[in-house]
Design an enzyme around this catalytic site. Sequence first.
Site, mmCIF file in Angstrom:
data_model
loop_
_atom_site.group_PDB
_atom_site.id
_atom_site.type_symbol
_atom_site.label_atom_id
_atom_site.label_comp_id
_atom_site.label_asym_id
_atom_site.label_seq_id
_atom_site.Cartn_x
_atom_site.Cartn_y
_atom_site.Cartn_z
ATOM 1 N N THR A 1 30.723 -17.134 -29.297
ATOM 2 C CA THR A 1 30.113 -17.425 -27.922
ATOM 3 C C THR A 1 29.990 -16.063 -27.038
ATOM 4 O O THR A 1 30.968 -15.048 -27.115
ATOM 5 C CB THR A 1 31.034 -18.220 -27.112
ATOM 6 O OG1 THR A 1 31.210 -19.627 -28.001
ATOM 7 C CG2 THR A 1 30.577 -18.815 -25.693
ATOM 8 N N GLY B 1 35.590 -18.737 -26.934
ATOM 9 C CA GLY B 1 35.771 -19.297 -28.185
ATOM 10 C C GLY B 1 36.659 -20.624 -28.413
ATOM 11 O O GLY B 1 37.659 -20.421 -27.977
ATOM 12 N N GLY C 1 37.049 -22.916 -26.235
ATOM 13 C CA GLY C 1 37.765 -23.380 -24.869
ATOM 14 C C GLY C 1 39.301 -22.730 -24.967
ATOM 15 O O GLY C 1 40.267 -23.177 -23.851
#
Length: 246
Positions: free
Chosen positions: A184, A235, A237
């Site tokens: 992410t 990444g 959460g």
Amino acid sequence: MPIAIIVHGGAGHISAERADEYKAGCKEAAMVGWRILQEGGAALDAVEAAVRTLEDNPIYNAGTGSGLTNEGNIEMDAGIMEGKTLQVGAVAGVELIKNPISLARKVLDSPHVLLVGKGAQNFAIEQGMSLCTFEDLLTEQRYQQWKERQATQTMAEADREEEQRYHQDEASSLAAHEQEKHGTVGAVAHDASGVLAAATSTGGTLNKYPGRVGDSPLIGCGFYADEHAAISCTGYGVDFMRLLIA
């Protein structure tokens, strides 16, 4: 007021020989956003531009360089939020869009909040965005990773009846999963007018089930901004970066 921007290229393990490459990519993206802020631009424009730069860099799992699903397609997610108005836009499971973060920005400027799949793609066309080709998004590195994962999965299925081998495959799969956590990208920024903004973009987990949506495009999970803070998860959460204004 002071300006600030932070960008990230994802969480997880990055080999020592590639660390400088990842750092350089993040620095480039930060400078793109920083120049916008220096010229008096909005935090929302800065985070979009920074994340676009990361999406265009094939070493990151977002935009060009996104991971493949287990069927060999590329499905991407992105989200963006402005902290003063709490306006938000997000897309999930979108295909053939070169810069999902810019599509999320168009969603933010519309009556919608979150668009997925074919609907998101149709909205992009309505907004004048051109579709790219699958080849525009695919990199050799991601393709080879996908082939290796497909081979591992096939072997695991063939040996499923052998319990010991099965557990070894599961452990190997989990280890590989940890190696791929840097999936992410994102940015948070604070502009001269005191407004905060946050953005994220991802190609998702390598070899993911088609239609899987992680936390990245979910408001309050993958990203969030208000008058006091802007957050972008790096990444799953768990890891996140935060720009907090006292």
